[in-house]
Design a protein around this motif. Structure first.
Motif, short mmCIF file in Angstrom:
data_model
loop_
_atom_site.label_atom_id
_atom_site.label_comp_id
_atom_site.label_asym_id
_atom_site.label_seq_id
_atom_site.Cartn_x
_atom_site.Cartn_y
_atom_site.Cartn_z
N THR A 45 51.87 -117.84 119.36
CA THR A 45 50.84 -118.84 119.08
C THR A 45 49.77 -118.74 120.17
O THR A 45 49.99 -118.15 121.24
CB THR A 45 51.43 -120.26 119.10
OG1 THR A 45 51.90 -120.54 120.42
CG2 THR A 45 52.57 -120.41 118.10
N ALA A 46 48.64 -119.40 119.92
CA ALA A 46 47.58 -119.44 120.93
C ALA A 46 48.11 -120.13 122.19
O ALA A 46 47.90 -119.68 123.31
CB ALA A 46 46.37 -120.18 120.37
N GLU A 47 48.84 -121.20 121.98
CA GLU A 47 49.37 -121.96 123.11
C GLU A 47 50.27 -121.08 123.98
O GLU A 47 50.16 -121.08 125.21
CB GLU A 47 50.15 -123.17 122.57
CG GLU A 47 50.53 -124.13 123.65
CD GLU A 47 51.18 -125.39 123.10
OE1 GLU A 47 51.49 -125.43 121.88
OE2 GLU A 47 51.39 -126.32 123.90
N GLU A 48 51.13 -120.32 123.32
CA GLU A 48 52.03 -119.43 124.08
C GLU A 48 51.25 -118.38 124.86
O GLU A 48 51.53 -118.12 126.03
CB GLU A 48 53.02 -118.76 123.12
CG GLU A 48 54.05 -119.74 122.57
CD GLU A 48 54.80 -119.22 121.35
OE1 GLU A 48 55.82 -119.85 120.99
OE2 GLU A 48 54.38 -118.21 120.73
N ALA A 49 50.26 -117.80 124.20
CA ALA A 49 49.48 -116.75 124.87
C ALA A 49 48.80 -117.29 126.13
O ALA A 49 48.82 -116.66 127.18
CB ALA A 49 48.45 -116.17 123.91
N TYR A 50 48.21 -118.48 126.01
CA TYR A 50 47.50 -119.03 127.17
C TYR A 50 48.47 -119.53 128.24
O TYR A 50 48.26 -119.31 129.44
CB TYR A 50 46.55 -120.16 126.73
CG TYR A 50 45.43 -119.64 125.85
CD1 TYR A 50 44.59 -118.62 126.31
CD2 TYR A 50 45.21 -120.14 124.58
CE1 TYR A 50 43.57 -118.12 125.51
CE2 TYR A 50 44.19 -119.64 123.77
CZ TYR A 50 43.38 -118.63 124.24
OH TYR A 50 42.38 -118.13 123.45
N MET A 51 49.53 -120.19 127.79
CA MET A 51 50.48 -120.75 128.75
C MET A 51 51.17 -119.63 129.54
O MET A 51 51.21 -119.66 130.77
CB MET A 51 51.52 -121.55 127.97
CG MET A 51 52.08 -122.73 128.70
SD MET A 51 52.90 -123.83 127.54
CE MET A 51 54.08 -122.73 126.77
N TRP A 52 51.69 -118.65 128.82
CA TRP A 52 52.49 -117.61 129.49
C TRP A 52 51.63 -116.65 130.32
O TRP A 52 52.14 -115.96 131.19
CB TRP A 52 53.29 -116.81 128.44
CG TRP A 52 54.33 -117.65 127.75
CD1 TRP A 52 54.92 -118.79 128.22
CD2 TRP A 52 54.90 -117.42 126.46
NE1 TRP A 52 55.83 -119.30 127.31
CE2 TRP A 52 55.83 -118.46 126.22
CE3 TRP A 52 54.73 -116.45 125.48
CZ2 TRP A 52 56.59 -118.54 125.05
CZ3 TRP A 52 55.49 -116.52 124.31
CH2 TRP A 52 56.40 -117.56 124.10
N SER A 53 50.32 -116.63 130.03
CA SER A 53 49.44 -115.77 130.85
C SER A 53 48.68 -116.61 131.87
O SER A 53 47.74 -116.13 132.48
CB SER A 53 48.45 -115.03 129.95
OG SER A 53 47.55 -115.96 129.36
#
Ligand SMILES: O=C([O-])CC(=O)C(=O)O
Ligand SMILES: [Mg+2]
Length: 645
Positions: free
Chosen positions: A509-517
């Motif tokens: 998800t977008a949230e995962e991409a931003y959070m994990w990076s």
């Protein structure tokens, strides 16, 4: 002149009428009872009104009054109508018998989605077309109708209910449907398209109400030409066809894949301005291997396993030949959501004889390349300075890889072989490497580089250390925290594209991409994600979906009269789309311009594609219009109501 109602109608009206009627081949000589007015707008003319409103009447039958539009003041870029209707149409129609033509009025007019205006019929129209009493007294504007429909649609919390409300509207009042979609494209795209269209296909059997396209099954083998003749429209510019074997990332949905051609074609009209009457959705039903559907009492398709091999190839070949026979060689045939093996084979087989375009291979490639061109402005360097790792080596993965390699090769002058070495693909068996070559399908072989075997994505990321990670696997949640963190450990700004559809199949998800990076990813996805908040900051993400490309691409083919698709046209489309990404978009992390401007964007894409068609000598519409952008814009269908006399 060909008018019995006093208006001076140019020859165009004759073309439309006679052509349709010739092909209808309905019985004995008839008389012409009505014709169109003098309005000549290429994207929106009365010709359409004529052609699509034909009721063929037997000799001496009474002619009902026809809703003929009043003169439209819109100015027209010269020559458009002739191009759409083709001068060859005239000669084809020389032996036409006079036929009777009229259009609906009264109750049938209200039931005809192409001409119905609902409460927007004005007083004169209500008198002139026998509508008195059939409508309540109020007369409202189309804009108020849009407002009301949006209000109603927003009441539905369940996405599928919104989808069904939109489909109902399309079947009731076509112009209002398109006005709604065009004016509210960002809000309604996820309703008529991904992700909701995926659920609609899964449940298509139980929500099925009206056929919205042609179903061609094995039962029709040997008579596909006749089946095509049953379609009410005789002028078709674009066909989107699926066999339902790989619907988005949802797998084999058999005949219920019909939702996809219907959805794609509604975008051809809303986003690219192709007239609805000129769009034909087709589903080829050769069975399904989806056990759940085979056991579903509401399933609408053939209850048998998929035909393959010769049986499959023969049906497809009959279809391809029949289409060319009936609509000529300038009809675009867009293949959509076929399984890998068939998608590549069909494109290769018909690429040199038909105007074919595979949206999943070529459209997706073009939209992703555009996104990468925009991303370079954020991460720096040229394409050749980057390295690319794909999860998924099917249509989308290898299609994108091919186009990136082509662009690198053109930019650097390096041979394609060398350009390909920047690009690595992972499939279900791990990294595609040389030692696997004998067991690889042909479309994967160019990507089998020298490397030791690596059997999963995370290890591949660690081994290759790509700057760009692209998910095209159809498998959801495969960009795990470890994968995204690994990308972020090697790159200040990792480019991560999770392309699979619908949302449930997105690699992350977008949230995962931003959070994990830690907010450093440059992210885009195939299905839309709302902006996400991370550490008090909002992150928007673009939608890397072929919907940005195919409508404008198709328009470009049509306005130039293209007879073949060429890879250089895909590159032209990518460049045109990337050029539409503003500094402001980039500052927000958006690799694509907002969909709200899509008609302007489509016109730019169409112009660049058409210019390439001319340059390659593949255009039949001659001479080339001077200003292709203006020409593309003026060729677009407008959903505004006509006034009926
Ligand atoms: O339909 C879409 O949203 C994009 C597409 O072609 C696919 O996922 O097959
Ligand atoms: Mg697709």
């Amino acid at each position: 002149m060909f008018s019995l109602n006093g208006s001076s109608s140019p020859s165009i009206a004759v073309y439309g009428v006679s052509k349709s009627l010739t092909r209808r081949k309905i019985g004995a000589p008839l008389v012409v009872a009505a014709a169109a007015s003098s309005n000549r707008s290429p994207g929106d003319g009365n010709v359409v009104l004529m052609e699509n409103s034909l009721n063929v009447m037997r000799e001496n039958a009474p002619a009902a009054p026809s809703p003929v539009t009043e003169k439209d003041s819109k100015s027209v870029v010269g020559g458009g109508v002739e191009d759409f209707y083709g001068e060859d149409d005239v000669s084809a129609d020389q032996n036409v018998t006079p036929w009777a033509v009229t259009v609906a009025s009264g109750y049938p007019l209200l039931r005809d989605p192409r001409y119905n205006k609902g409460l927007s019929f004005n007083e004169k129209e209500r008198d002139g077309h026998f509508l008195r009493g059939l409508l309540p007294p109020v007369v409202i504007s189309q804009d108020l109708q849009v407002k009301k429909m949006m209000h109603n649609i927003r009441q539905y919390q369940v996405p599928l209910q919104r989808y069904m409300a939109m489909m109902d509207l399309q079947e009731r009042n076509e112009r209002l449907f398109y006005k709604l979609l065009i004016d509210n494209v960002e809000e309604l795209l996820p309703v008529v398209y991904t992700p909701t269209v995926g659920e609609a296909c899964q449940k298509y059997g139980s929500i099925f109400r009206q056929p919205q396209g042609l179903f061609i099954s094995l039962k029709e083998k040997g008579r596909i030409l006749d089946v095509l003749k049953n379609w009410p429209e005789k002028k078709v510019q674009v066909i989107v066809v699926t066999d339902g074997e790989r619907i988005l990332g949802l797998g084999d949905l058999g005949c219920q894949g019909m939702g996809i051609p219907v959805g794609k074609l509604s975008l051809y009209t809303a986003l690219g301005g192709i007239r609805p009457s000129e769009c034909l959705p087709v589903t080829i039903d050769v069975g399904t291997n989806n056990e759940q559907l085979l056991n579903d009492e509401f399933y609408i398709g053939l209850r048998r396993k998929r035909a393959t091999g010769q049986e499959y190839a023969e049906l497809l070949h009959e279809f391809m030949c029949a289409v060319k026979q009936i609509y000529g060689e300038k009809v675009i045939i867009q293949f959509e959501d076929f399984a890998n093996h068939n998608a590549f084979d069909l494109l290769a087989k018909y690429g040199s004889t038909h105007l074919v375009f595979n949206d999943d291979i070529q459209g997706t490639a073009s939209v992703v390349l555009a996104g990468l061109m925009a991303a370079l402005k954020l991460v720096g360097g040229t394409l050749a300075d980057h390295s690319f790792l794909f999860l998924g080596a099917g249509e989308a993965g290898t299609g994108i890889a091919d186009l990136i390699a082509l662009q690198i090769s053109k930019q650097t002058g390096a041979p394609l072989e060398e350009a390909r070495r920047k690009i690595w693909l992972v499939d279900s068996k791990g990294l595609i490497v040389r030692s696997r070559i004998d067991s690889l399908q042909h479309f994967k072989r160019p990507w089998a580089h020298e490397h030791e075997p690596v059997d999963n994505l995370l290890d591949a990321v660690k081994a290759i250390k790509p700057t760009v990670l692209i998910g095209s696997s159809g498998a959801g949640r495969t960009f795990t925290k470890e994968v995204v963190q690994a990308m972020a450990s090697y790159n200040k700004k990792p480019v991560i594209l999770a392309l699979s559809n619908p949302t449930s199949q997105s690699e992350c998800t977008a949230e995962e991409a931003y959070m994990w990076s830690e907010g450093r990813a440059i992210f885009a996805s195939g299905s839309p994600f709302a902006p996400v908040e991370y550490n008090g900051k909002f992150y928007a993400s673009g939608q890397s979906n072929n919907a940005y490309i195919f409508p404008g691409f198709g328009l470009g083919l049509i306005i130039s009269g293209a007879i073949r698709v060429h890879d250089d046209m895909l590159l032209a489309a990518s460049e045109a789309l990337a050029a539409q990404v503003s500094q402001e978009n980039l500052e927000k992390g958006l690799l694509y311009p907002p969909f709200a401007n899509i008609r302007k964007i489509s016109a730019q894409i169409a112009a660049k594609v058409a210019a390439k068609v001319y340059e390659l000598g593949l255009a039949t519409r001659l001479p080339q219009p001077q200003n292709l952008v203006e020409y593309a814009e003026s060729s677009m269908y407008s959903p505004r109501y006509h006034n009926y006399r």
